[in-house]
Scaffold this motif. Sequence first.
Motif, PDB file in Angstrom:
ATOM      1  N   ILE A 100       0.836  -1.205   0.000  1.00 21.56           N
ATOM      2  CA  ILE A 100       0.000   0.000   0.000  1.00 21.56           C
ATOM      3  C   ILE A 100       0.867   1.250   0.000  1.00 21.56           C
ATOM      4  O   ILE A 100       0.628   2.207  -0.756  1.00 21.56           O
ATOM      5  CB  ILE A 100      -0.954  -0.004   1.212  1.00 21.56           C
ATOM      6  N   MET A 101       1.898   1.262   0.845  1.00 19.59           N
ATOM      7  CA  MET A 101       2.764   2.429   0.943  1.00 19.59           C
ATOM      8  C   MET A 101       3.470   2.707  -0.379  1.00 19.59           C
ATOM      9  O   MET A 101       3.470   3.827  -0.899  1.00 19.59           O
ATOM     10  CB  MET A 101       3.800   2.223   2.051  1.00 19.59           C
ATOM     11  N   GLY A 102       4.085   1.680  -0.961  1.00 21.01           N
ATOM     12  CA  GLY A 102       4.876   1.880  -2.170  1.00 21.01           C
ATOM     13  C   GLY A 102       4.053   2.342  -3.349  1.00 21.01           C
ATOM     14  O   GLY A 102       4.453   3.252  -4.092  1.00 21.01           O
ATOM     15  N   LEU A 103       2.891   1.749  -3.548  1.00 17.79           N
ATOM     16  CA  LEU A 103       2.067   2.108  -4.704  1.00 17.79           C
ATOM     17  C   LEU A 103       1.473   3.506  -4.562  1.00 17.79           C
ATOM     18  O   LEU A 103       1.395   4.259  -5.546  1.00 17.79           O
ATOM     19  CB  LEU A 103       0.958   1.073  -4.884  1.00 17.79           C
ATOM     20  N   SER A 104       1.060   3.877  -3.353  1.00 20.22           N
ATOM     21  CA  SER A 104       0.494   5.214  -3.175  1.00 20.22           C
ATOM     22  C   SER A 104       1.569   6.288  -3.324  1.00 20.22           C
ATOM     23  O   SER A 104       1.297   7.378  -3.852  1.00 20.22           O
ATOM     24  CB  SER A 104      -0.206   5.328  -1.820  1.00 20.22           C
ATOM     25  N   THR A 105       2.785   6.004  -2.889  1.00 18.43           N
ATOM     26  CA  THR A 105       3.881   6.963  -3.064  1.00 18.43           C
ATOM     27  C   THR A 105       4.200   7.144  -4.542  1.00 18.43           C
ATOM     28  O   THR A 105       4.366   8.272  -5.025  1.00 18.43           O
ATOM     29  CB  THR A 105       5.135   6.488  -2.318  1.00 18.43           C
ATOM     30  N   PHE A 106       4.284   6.052  -5.278  1.00 15.32           N
ATOM     31  CA  PHE A 106       4.530   6.102  -6.714  1.00 15.32           C
ATOM     32  C   PHE A 106       3.473   6.948  -7.411  1.00 15.32           C
ATOM     33  O   PHE A 106       3.772   7.768  -8.293  1.00 15.32           O
ATOM     34  CB  PHE A 106       4.543   4.681  -7.265  1.00 15.32           C
ATOM     35  N   ALA A 107       2.216   6.800  -6.998  1.00 14.69           N
ATOM     36  CA  ALA A 107       1.113   7.524  -7.632  1.00 14.69           C
ATOM     37  C   ALA A 107       1.211   9.028  -7.411  1.00 14.69           C
ATOM     38  O   ALA A 107       0.794   9.811  -8.276  1.00 14.69           O
ATOM     39  CB  ALA A 107      -0.225   7.002  -7.115  1.00 14.69           C
ATOM     40  N   VAL A 108       1.770   9.480  -6.259  1.00 21.53           N
ATOM     41  CA  VAL A 108       1.923  10.925  -6.023  1.00 21.53           C
ATOM     42  C   VAL A 108       2.771  11.555  -7.128  1.00 21.53           C
ATOM     43  O   VAL A 108       2.498  12.671  -7.585  1.00 21.53           O
ATOM     44  CB  VAL A 108       2.563  11.184  -4.642  1.00 21.53           C
ATOM     45  N   GLY A 109       3.801  10.846  -7.568  1.00 23.45           N
ATOM     46  CA  GLY A 109       4.671  11.379  -8.619  1.00 23.45           C
ATOM     47  C   GLY A 109       3.999  11.526  -9.958  1.00 23.45           C
ATOM     48  O   GLY A 109       4.506  12.225 -10.842  1.00 23.45           O
ATOM     49  N   LEU A 110       2.846  10.886 -10.149  1.00 22.94           N
ATOM     50  CA  LEU A 110       2.140  10.938 -11.429  1.00 22.94           C
ATOM     51  C   LEU A 110       0.913  11.840 -11.402  1.00 22.94           C
ATOM     52  O   LEU A 110       0.268  12.032 -12.437  1.00 22.94           O
ATOM     53  CB  LEU A 110       1.702   9.524 -11.833  1.00 22.94           C
ATOM     54  N   LEU A 111       0.591  12.417 -10.232  1.00 22.02           N
ATOM     55  CA  LEU A 111      -0.634  13.216 -10.103  1.00 22.02           C
ATOM     56  C   LEU A 111      -0.587  14.474 -10.961  1.00 22.02           C
ATOM     57  O   LEU A 111       0.420  15.195 -10.973  1.00 22.02           O
ATOM     58  CB  LEU A 111      -0.846  13.633  -8.650  1.00 22.02           C
ATOM     59  N   PRO A 112      -1.684  14.804 -11.656  1.00 18.08           N
ATOM     60  CA  PRO A 112      -1.768  16.103 -12.335  1.00 18.08           C
ATOM     61  C   PRO A 112      -1.813  17.240 -11.315  1.00 18.08           C
ATOM     62  O   PRO A 112      -2.230  17.042 -10.175  1.00 18.08           O
ATOM     63  CB  PRO A 112      -3.091  16.022 -13.108  1.00 18.08           C
ATOM     64  N   SER A 113      -1.409  18.420 -11.713  1.00 14.14           N
ATOM     65  CA  SER A 113      -1.356  19.565 -10.811  1.00 14.14           C
ATOM     66  C   SER A 113      -2.706  20.275 -10.726  1.00 14.14           C
ATOM     67  O   SER A 113      -3.634  19.980 -11.490  1.00 14.14           O
ATOM     68  CB  SER A 113      -0.300  20.555 -11.289  1.00 14.14           C
ATOM     69  N   TYR A 114      -2.781  21.238  -9.813  1.00 19.10           N
ATOM     70  CA  TYR A 114      -3.987  22.070  -9.677  1.00 19.10           C
ATOM     71  C   TYR A 114      -4.280  22.817 -10.979  1.00 19.10           C
ATOM     72  O   TYR A 114      -5.433  22.957 -11.379  1.00 19.10           O
ATOM     73  CB  TYR A 114      -3.782  23.061  -8.536  1.00 19.10           C
ATOM     74  N   ALA A 115      -3.227  23.268 -11.641  1.00 18.69           N
ATOM     75  CA  ALA A 115      -3.412  24.004 -12.899  1.00 18.69           C
ATOM     76  C   ALA A 115      -4.036  23.124 -13.968  1.00 18.69           C
ATOM     77  O   ALA A 115      -4.696  23.621 -14.885  1.00 18.69           O
ATOM     78  CB  ALA A 115      -2.071  24.551 -13.378  1.00 18.69           C
ATOM     79  N   SER A 116      -3.836  21.812 -13.891  1.00 19.11           N
ATOM     80  CA  SER A 116      -4.344  20.898 -14.916  1.00 19.11           C
ATOM     81  C   SER A 116      -5.778  20.471 -14.664  1.00 19.11           C
ATOM     82  O   SER A 116      -6.603  20.462 -15.583  1.00 19.11           O
ATOM     83  CB  SER A 116      -3.449  19.651 -14.990  1.00 19.11           C
ATOM     84  N   ILE A 117      -6.098  20.107 -13.426  1.00 17.30           N
ATOM     85  CA  ILE A 117      -7.429  19.537 -13.166  1.00 17.30           C
ATOM     86  C   ILE A 117      -8.162  20.216 -12.020  1.00 17.30           C
ATOM     87  O   ILE A 117      -9.206  19.741 -11.574  1.00 17.30           O
ATOM     88  CB  ILE A 117      -7.331  18.024 -12.899  1.00 17.30           C
ATOM     89  N   GLY A 118      -7.608  21.316 -11.511  1.00 21.96           N
ATOM     90  CA  GLY A 118      -8.304  22.070 -10.485  1.00 21.96           C
ATOM     91  C   GLY A 118      -8.333  21.386  -9.136  1.00 21.96           C
ATOM     92  O   GLY A 118      -7.388  20.695  -8.746  1.00 21.96           O
ATOM     93  N   VAL A 119      -9.436  21.519  -8.417  1.00 23.24           N
ATOM     94  CA  VAL A 119      -9.522  21.075  -7.028  1.00 23.24           C
ATOM     95  C   VAL A 119      -9.412  19.554  -6.899  1.00 23.24           C
ATOM     96  O   VAL A 119      -9.110  19.030  -5.821  1.00 23.24           O
ATOM     97  CB  VAL A 119     -10.841  21.576  -6.398  1.00 23.24           C
ATOM     98  N   ALA A 120      -9.619  18.828  -7.975  1.00 21.36           N
ATOM     99  CA  ALA A 120      -9.468  17.363  -7.915  1.00 21.36           C
ATOM    100  C   ALA A 120      -8.031  16.972  -7.568  1.00 21.36           C
ATOM    101  O   ALA A 120      -7.806  15.923  -6.957  1.00 21.36           O
ATOM    102  CB  ALA A 120      -9.874  16.736  -9.249  1.00 21.36           C
ATOM    103  N   ALA A 121      -7.068  17.796  -7.946  1.00 24.82           N
ATOM    104  CA  ALA A 121      -5.661  17.466  -7.695  1.00 24.82           C
ATOM    105  C   ALA A 121      -5.348  17.388  -6.203  1.00 24.82           C
ATOM    106  O   ALA A 121      -4.820  16.370  -5.734  1.00 24.82           O
ATOM    107  CB  ALA A 121      -4.756  18.480  -8.398  1.00 24.82           C
ATOM    108  N   PRO A 122      -5.653  18.445  -5.401  1.00 24.90           N
ATOM    109  CA  PRO A 122      -5.371  18.320  -3.967  1.00 24.90           C
ATOM    110  C   PRO A 122      -6.204  17.242  -3.286  1.00 24.90           C
ATOM    111  O   PRO A 122      -5.742  16.613  -2.332  1.00 24.90           O
ATOM    112  CB  PRO A 122      -5.691  19.708  -3.402  1.00 24.90           C
TER     113      PRO A 122
END
Length: 555
Positions: A100-122
């Motif tokens: 769980i820890m490793g996969l969720s950490t990896f996913a943070v590096g792939l998240l779109p930014s606030y500028a890209s998708i708005g409030v869904a990002a945070p």
Amino acid sequence: MATTYDEAPDPKATFQSDKKVIIASSLGTVFEWYDFYLYGLLATYISAQFFSGVNETTGFILALGAFAAGFAVRPFGALVFGRIGDLVGRKNTFLVTMGIMGLSTFAVGLLPSYASIGVAAPLMLVFLRLLQGLALGGEYGGAATYVAEHAPANRRGLYTSFIQTTATLGLFAALLVVIGLRFALGEEAFAAWGWRLPFIISIVLLGVSLWIRLQLSESPAFQRMKDEGKTSKAPLTEAFARWGNLKIVLIALFGAAMGQAVVWYTGQFYALFFLEKMLKVDGATTNVLMAVALALGTPFFVIFGWLSDKIGRKPIILTGCAVAALTYFPLFGMLTQAANPALAAAQAASPITVVSHDDECSVQFDPVGRNKFDAKSCDIAKSFLAKNGVNYANVEAPAGTIAQIKIGGQTFVAPDPSKVAGEERKAAITAYQAELKTAIAAAGYAPKYDPAGMNTPLVIGILFFMVLLVTAVYGPIAALLVELFPTNIRYTSMSLPYHIANGWFGGFLPTTAFAMVAATGDIYYGLWYPVVLAAITLALGLVFLPETFKRDIEA
């Protein structure tokens, strides 16, 4: 059966037989802490990427709040995975939490930014932090229990101290990766996209960690208990619904773990944030300074763990809390003098005060980022100082007084919102802020520190001393918690107080302390949080905490 304290086997033979257990447990846990603490180190960049819809100060506090979200759910992870660990076993629980820890950490590096998708990002970011917190809530108790149940009776403090190094080593590893990438890519590229790389490469660490953990067998104490049919059928009920054990849980929480937690997070996280946000030291330099202090201090986890086998856990932990409570204010004052002497000189020569009626002032903390702080003269004055991280004192004035900022011998009266509105108010506030900015700079409050003026050896010395306090309170804590509880509910019982302390009291420390600073204007005011909690733990621990270092944990 485990040996008694006085019948312990030859330490060399024991260490050779259990060396694999210590190394495998410790390395796997190091990687989990690396994953978890990357966020804290990169809070400034994450603030810019995911909270760009608010002002800078609020964005940073919100980023710290998302950081704290991972800590908020750690006690729930302790309940869920602690129960599984006491029912099913230590080893299999390790593998689940690590995945769980490793996969969720990896996913943070792939998240779109606030500028890209708005409030869904945070929102997605906070969700991943919650997953990390749940995983970590089940990890630490299992690792500490697993190693302790392999250790000879007179070496539990020493053996479990290697688990205690893992949080700092994980932080140290994350620091090295971040520092290396910042220098290799340059600050501009790192801020734009390079900050993602430490998260993405964690997938490699996940693979290594899983391979390491798969080499382990079940804890002998748990396996023996399972073979004899003595495992708990209801770990949560036995741990928390029966007063005899619940009382020990509460003593462990308030008489030991709470103070340990705030000392840990002050010495290794708040000090880092304080250097960067309050003393204006650039992030790369801050990371290097902390990395050096951690490298110097880390061996003392093992030293204090070893010492606790000789003189006991309680005196070492409570002494660390006492020294921290007594020294934090002078230490952070010295840190200001050493890291940014120009700022310290400006604070002494040209102190800044805000003269206003307190009831007419808003708290300068805006969790939703929508308050412009321009409806009252006091808000106009204080919001500028808070946004720029400038230390100031408050002077009470009669009701209806138009707020004034005094810088040395100069006085700057804020615009009166009752007399200006619309574009006129906006122009008046802009002009006022420009006037203040010029005056503050002239008084020596530079927007950035001067590298040539920093006393680097002294800064490292101060940080090292704070890390030393961390090692004193943290080195023996795992052995203490293991020894407080019976084998059949040990994983559950020790995990909850540890993670309430470190997840809530410790994890919320940076956010709470910075909110306290924003509310009062005093850059040292946030230190009251760890000082008071460490003092409470000292008082309660002296009265209620038992000594455990000679207990037979399989009795």
